[in-house]
Write a protein that holds these residues in place. Structure first.
Motif, short mmCIF file in Angstrom:
data_model
loop_
_atom_site.label_atom_id
_atom_site.label_comp_id
_atom_site.label_asym_id
_atom_site.label_seq_id
_atom_site.Cartn_x
_atom_site.Cartn_y
_atom_site.Cartn_z
N SER B 418 0.82 -1.21 0.00
CA SER B 418 0.00 0.00 0.00
C SER B 418 0.86 1.27 0.00
CB SER B 418 -0.94 0.00 1.21
OG SER B 418 -0.17 -0.14 2.39
N ASP B 419 1.91 1.31 0.83
CA ASP B 419 2.75 2.52 0.91
C ASP B 419 3.90 2.43 -0.09
OD1 ASP B 419 4.18 4.75 1.56
OD2 ASP B 419 4.87 4.00 3.51
N LEU B 420 3.59 2.74 -1.34
CA LEU B 420 4.61 2.63 -2.39
C LEU B 420 5.78 3.58 -2.14
CD1 LEU B 420 2.81 2.28 -5.85
CD2 LEU B 420 4.54 0.77 -4.84
N ASP B 421 5.49 4.85 -1.76
CA ASP B 421 6.55 5.83 -1.52
C ASP B 421 7.49 5.35 -0.42
OD1 ASP B 421 5.46 7.38 -3.45
OD2 ASP B 421 4.95 9.07 -2.14
N GLY B 422 6.91 4.88 0.66
CA GLY B 422 7.72 4.41 1.78
C GLY B 422 8.60 3.24 1.36
N LEU B 423 8.05 2.38 0.53
CA LEU B 423 8.81 1.21 0.08
C LEU B 423 10.05 1.62 -0.72
CD1 LEU B 423 9.08 -1.88 -0.27
CD2 LEU B 423 7.65 -1.68 -2.32
N GLN B 424 9.88 2.57 -1.66
CA GLN B 424 11.03 2.98 -2.49
C GLN B 424 12.12 3.61 -1.60
OE1 GLN B 424 10.33 1.75 -5.48
NE2 GLN B 424 8.21 1.54 -4.74
N ALA B 425 11.67 4.50 -0.72
CA ALA B 425 12.64 5.21 0.12
C ALA B 425 13.38 4.22 1.03
CB ALA B 425 11.93 6.28 0.95
N GLU B 426 12.65 3.26 1.56
CA GLU B 426 13.28 2.32 2.49
C GLU B 426 14.24 1.37 1.76
OE1 GLU B 426 13.65 2.20 5.57
OE2 GLU B 426 14.49 0.17 5.82
N VAL B 427 13.84 0.90 0.59
CA VAL B 427 14.72 -0.02 -0.11
C VAL B 427 15.99 0.72 -0.55
CG1 VAL B 427 13.79 0.23 -2.48
CG2 VAL B 427 14.78 -1.93 -1.76
N ARG B 428 15.86 1.98 -0.94
CA ARG B 428 17.05 2.75 -1.32
C ARG B 428 17.96 2.95 -0.10
NH1 ARG B 428 19.79 7.78 -2.64
NH2 ARG B 428 18.77 8.80 -0.89
N ARG B 429 17.34 3.27 1.03
CA ARG B 429 18.14 3.46 2.24
C ARG B 429 18.95 2.20 2.54
NH1 ARG B 429 18.69 2.59 7.14
NH2 ARG B 429 17.05 1.02 7.22
N ARG B 430 18.31 1.05 2.39
CA ARG B 430 19.02 -0.20 2.69
C ARG B 430 20.13 -0.49 1.67
NH1 ARG B 430 14.30 -4.43 4.83
NH2 ARG B 430 13.44 -3.00 6.39
N ILE B 431 19.89 -0.14 0.42
CA ILE B 431 20.94 -0.35 -0.60
C ILE B 431 22.15 0.54 -0.30
CG2 ILE B 431 21.52 -0.07 -3.04
CD1 ILE B 431 18.63 -0.89 -3.72
#
Lengths: 478, 478
Positions: B418-431
Motif C-alpha cells: 500500500s505505501d509505495l513511496d515508503g517502500l522505495q525510500a526504504e529499499v534505497r536506504r538499505r541499498i
C-alpha cells in the motif's frame, strides 16, 4: 562499440595514469625549482589572438598529453616566480594542487550530503573554523561557493530576504519600492553587479563616500541613507570592504556596525582578501568590529596560499544561511528549522553540483597548522608597508596613499611628464613584454596607477627595489 | 618570522612535492584498480553528524597529508565502481584529474586575458568547438562558468537584457511590469531559482505543461503566454530542457523554436546533461532544432567524463554573450562592439577570478578525440533503453516512462503493497547502507521513484539485472 569500449577502457587504465602521473609530477617539480629561482620570465607575453592561433582546435585525438601539458606550463603565468606581484591570486601550495588532483580524480562532488560525504563534512568544519577566527560563536555557520563574486551575491540574497520586510523570494520585487544597498565607493565591482542581477539597476548600489585613504567614511552613511530614501529606495543592507581591491583600504567596521544596528540594516563585509588578517595577531586590529557583521565573504585562495577557488560565505547567525534561497518565508523559520538539514548544502548555495571545495583548505590547515598562514599574512602586509616607505622616499614616484596591507598603488612621475596615465600604461606594457615582473594597473579618481599585490612568499624588498629600477629603465623618455 | 619563512619554504619545497606526488599517484592508481574491480562498497555510508565527528577541527599542524588523503579516498563515493548509477556526476578521466593538478599548481586563473593567457585561449577554442557541434556558425561564442546553475543564470541575464525592451541592467526592474519566463514543468530547479534571484518571485517562472512522457508540450506555450500576460507579466524567454534532470526527457525543440520566433522570445536550452548528444550520430536527432536556440548551457562534466565543473554557456550570436553584464545598453552594441575585447572574459561571466576551466576538456579532446566521447554517449543512452525494456518485462517493477536516454526512473511494486513511496525510500536506504549500489530517488507527480543515471562506462546490463535482484532482496516484506 567494441572500439569505443576499448578506447574508454584505455583512458581509464590505471597503469597509464600511474606512468603519466609520475612524469607530470617530475615535470611540475622541475618547473617549481626553475620558477622559484627566477630562471624564466614571470609571464611569457603573447597577444590574445596569437595565443589562440598557437593551439589547434582539431580534435581528432592522438595528442601526447604530457607534451601538451608541458606547453601549458611553459605558456602560463608563473606565480611561483618571486617577481610575480600581480593580481590577488596566490602561488598555490603544491600540496593544495595535490588535493585538487584527489578531488577531481574522485569527483565526489557535493550538492546533497550523500553525493560527497567527506567533502560536506570538511566544508562544515572549515566554515566553523573560519567563523571562530572572526570571533563568532557556535551559532555561526557558512558554506563554500564558487568565488567571491558569487559569495557576495549569496550574502546579499540572504540580506534581501531577511530585511526587505516581505518575502521577496516568493513574491518578487514588482509593485514594491525599489530596493538598494549602501556600498562604499571603493567596493569590488561584483557588489554592484550582484545588485544589478537582482534587478535593482545602477541605482541599487548607493555609493558611500570614502576618506582620503579610500576607506568608507562612516559620516556619509546617514546622508547616503537619506539620499536613497529621498529617491524612493528602500535600503536593506550596507556593504563594507576588508579590504578594497584597488588600494587595500580597510573600512572602519565599528562605526559601520553601529550605524547598521541603529538603522536596522544587514551588515555584509566583503573580506575576500582581508579576512585572513584574522589569523595574524599583529594585523587583527584591521578587522575590529567584524564580529558584528551579519555575513562575511572570505576567499582562502587569496591570502591563504590556496589555488582558486576556495571561498566561504559565513553568517553570524547560522540560520540566516538558509535564507538566500528561501524554501519558505523567513518568518516560518522557528516552525521548521532548516538547519536540521545542514548537510544538504545545495539549499544554501546557488550551485547544485560543486567540487570538493574545502578539501585543500582542510588538508593544508591540518598539515601546516593555522599559525603558518597567520605569519604569512603578517609578513606580506609588513612588506607592503616597507614598499610604501620605499616609494615615499623615491622622488620620482608618487603614492596615492600609504599602504595598510599588501596591495600598493603608485605611479612613476619623473620631472616634465604631461601624460601621466599614458606613461603608467606604457611602462607596464613594456614590463609585461619583457617578462621581468608581472604587475597590474588600476584607475583611481585622479588617474591610472601601477599596482602590486605582494602575495608571493618569496618576494623580498630587494625585488621591489629592482622593480622601481625596471620602471625607470623601461619608461619612455620624454 | 624566520620560522615562518622556513615553514613556508618547506611547504613549497620541490623535492617534498615530488615525493608526495609520486606516492599519491600510486595510491590513486591502486584505488582505481580496486574500484573498477568492484572490490569495495560503492559508497561507505556514514550518517552526516557522525562523518563530521570523524574529522578533527583542531589545526595545530603536523598531520601526515598522505595518510589524510588516503582517508579521504576511502571515505568518499567511488564513482569508478561499475555499480555507481547515482547522480549525473561522471567518473572522471584520470587524465582530466591530472589536468586539474596542473591547473591548480599553476593557478594561472582567468578574469582578464593576461591573468591566464593559455586558459583564455583554450576556453575560446573549446567554446567554439562546442558551438560548431550544435550546428552554429563562426558568429557563435561562449564562455565557461562555474556550473550549470550559474550558466542558466548567465543566459537568462542576457535574455532579460536583450528582450525586456528596456535597459534592465542600468535602469532596474522597478516601476515596470513584472517579467517572466515560460519554463517546462520538468525543468531543473536552477531555472526557477535564477528567476527568483532576479526578483521575479515564484510567478516569474510560468510553468508549461508536459506530455505523458514528461516533455514540454508545445501546445501549451501559447496558453501559458496568455496566462502570464493576463497576470500582468511581460514574458521575455522560453526555457526548454535537453534533457530534464528527473526523467531524461528531451523537449521537442523545433515547435518551441517556431513559437519563440513568432512571439519574439529568447529561446534558452538547458542542455547541461543532454547537449553531449550532439557528439553522437545516433542520438543527434534528440537535439533537432537546438541550432535555433539563442543560448545553450552544456556541462562537459556530465556526459563527457570530466570532473565537476566544466560548463559552457553558448550564444548563437556571439555578441549577445556580452549582454548578461551589460556595460552599456544593448542598443549601443553596434557603436562599440565589445567582442573586440573577447579575451577579457570577466566581462561575460559573473565570476571575476575563475580557474582554468577548459583545460581538462581541451586536453581530453586532443588526446582521445571527439569520437570517443560521442561513442560513450551512444553506449550509455542505449544501455538506458535496454534497462527500460528489462524493467518493462519485470512484473514487479513499474516504469513511469520508457527512457530516451541514460536516466531511468522506476519503482518496485510487488503485489500487496500500500505505501509505495515508503517502500522505495526504504529499499534505497538499505541499498545505500549495504553499499552494493549508489542510486538516487526522485519525486514524480504520482509519487517517489528510484532513479539511475547510467554514466559509468563499465556499468553493464548484468549489473542492472543484479540491481533489480538487490531491490527484491532488500525490500521490506509486507
Amino acid at each position: 562499440m567494441a572500439d569505443e569500449r576499448e578506447a574508454v577502457d584505455a583512458a581509464f587504465d590505471a597503469a597509464r595514469f600511474q606512468e603519466l602521473g609520475h612524469r607530470l609530477v617530475d615535470s611540475l617539480a622541475e618547473h617549481l625549482r626553475q620558477a622559484q629561482r627566477g630562471a624564466m620570465p614571470v609571464l611569457p607575453w603573447v597577444e590574445p589572438d596569437e595565443q589562440v592561433r598557437q593551439w589547434s582546435a582539431e580534435f581528432a585525438g592522438g595528442a601526447d598529453p604530457l607534451a601538451l601539458l608541458e606547453r601549458v606550463i611553459a605558456g602560463s603565468n608563473h606565480l611561483q616566480h618571486p617577481r610575480y606581484v600581480g593580481h590577488q591570486v596566490t602561488p598555490a601550495l603544491p600540496l593544495a594542487a595535490l588535493c585538487h588532483l584527489v578531488a577531481t580524480f574522485l569527483n565526489s562532488a557535493t550538492a546533497v550530503y550523500e553525493m560527497g560525504p567527506v567533502a560536506t563534512a570538511m566544508e562544515r568544519l572549515c566554515a566553523g573554523w573560519m567563523a571562530r577566527q572572526l570571533g563568532w560563536s557556535e551559532a555561526a555557520d557558512g558554506v563554500f561557493t564558487s568565488g567571491g563574486s558569487l559569495g557576495n551575491l549569496t550574502a546579499l540574497l540572504a540580506a534581501r530576504q531577511a530585511r526587505a520586510g516581505y518575502d521577496v523570494w516568493s513574491e518578487g520585487e514588482a509593485g514594491r519600492p525599489p530596493l538598494a544597498v549602501l556600498v562604499g565607493a571603493q567596493a569590488h565591482y561584483s557588489v554592484a553587479r550582484a545588485l544589478q542581477i537582482l534587478g535593482l539597476g545602477r541605482d541599487g548600489a548607493v555609493p558611500v563616500a570614502v576618506d582620503d585613504r579610500f576607506r568608507l567614511d562612516p559620516a556619509d552613511l546617514a546622508p547616503a541613507l537619506r539620499r536613497a530614501e529621498a529617491a524612493g529606495r528602500q535600503v536593506f543592507a550596507v556593504v563594507a570592504s576588508s579590504c578594497s581591491t584597488a588600494t587595500g583600504a580597510f573600512d572602519p567596521l565599528e562605526p559601520v556596525a553601529d550605524f547598521c544596528e541603529l538603522a536596522g540594516l544587514w551588515l555584509h563585509i566583503d573580506g575576500a582578501h582581508g579576512a585572513s588578517a584574522a589569523l595574524c595577531p599583529t594585523e587583527r586590529h584591521l578587522l575590529a568590529g567584524i564580529e558584528r557583521a551579519d555575513s562575511v565573504v572570505w576567499d582562502a585562495h587569496k591570502m591563504m596560499l590556496l589555488p582558486a577557488l576556495c571561498t566561504a560565505v559565513l553568517f553570524r547567525d547560522g540560520r540566516r544561511s538558509f535564507e538566500a534561497f528561501a524554501q519558505e518565508a523567513s518568518y516560518l523559520l522557528h516552525r521548521h528549522d532548516p538547519s536540521e538539514e545542514w548537510y544538504n548544502l545545495c539549499g544554501r548555495t546557488f550551485e547544485c553540483t560543486k567540487p570538493m571545495m574545502a578539501l585543500p583548505l582542510y588538508v593544508a590547515l591540518a598539515t601546516y597548522g593555522e599559525g603558518m598562514f597567520g605569519s604569512h599574512v603578517g609578513s606580506r602586509f609588513a612588506l607592503g608597508r616597507q614598499f610604501g616607505r620605499l616609494l615615499a622616499e623615491a622622488p620620482d614616484f608618487e603614492l596615492p596613499v600609504m599602504p595598510t596591507a599588501n596591495i600598493v598603488c603608485f605611479r612613476y612621475r619623473p620631472a616634465g611628464v604631461s601624460d601621466l596615465d599614458g606613461l603608467q600604461a606604457e611602462v607596464r606594457r613594456r614590463i609585461l613584454a619583457e617578462g621581468s615582473f608581472y604587475l597590474v594597473q588600476t584607475r583611481l579618481p585622479d588617474g591610472i596607477y601601477l599596482r602590486v599585490t605582494l602575495i608571493q612568499p618569496r618576494t623580498a624588498l630587494a625585488d621591489l627595489e629592482e622593480l622601481l629600477e625596471t620602471v625607470r629603465r623601461l619608461a619612455p623618455k620624454p
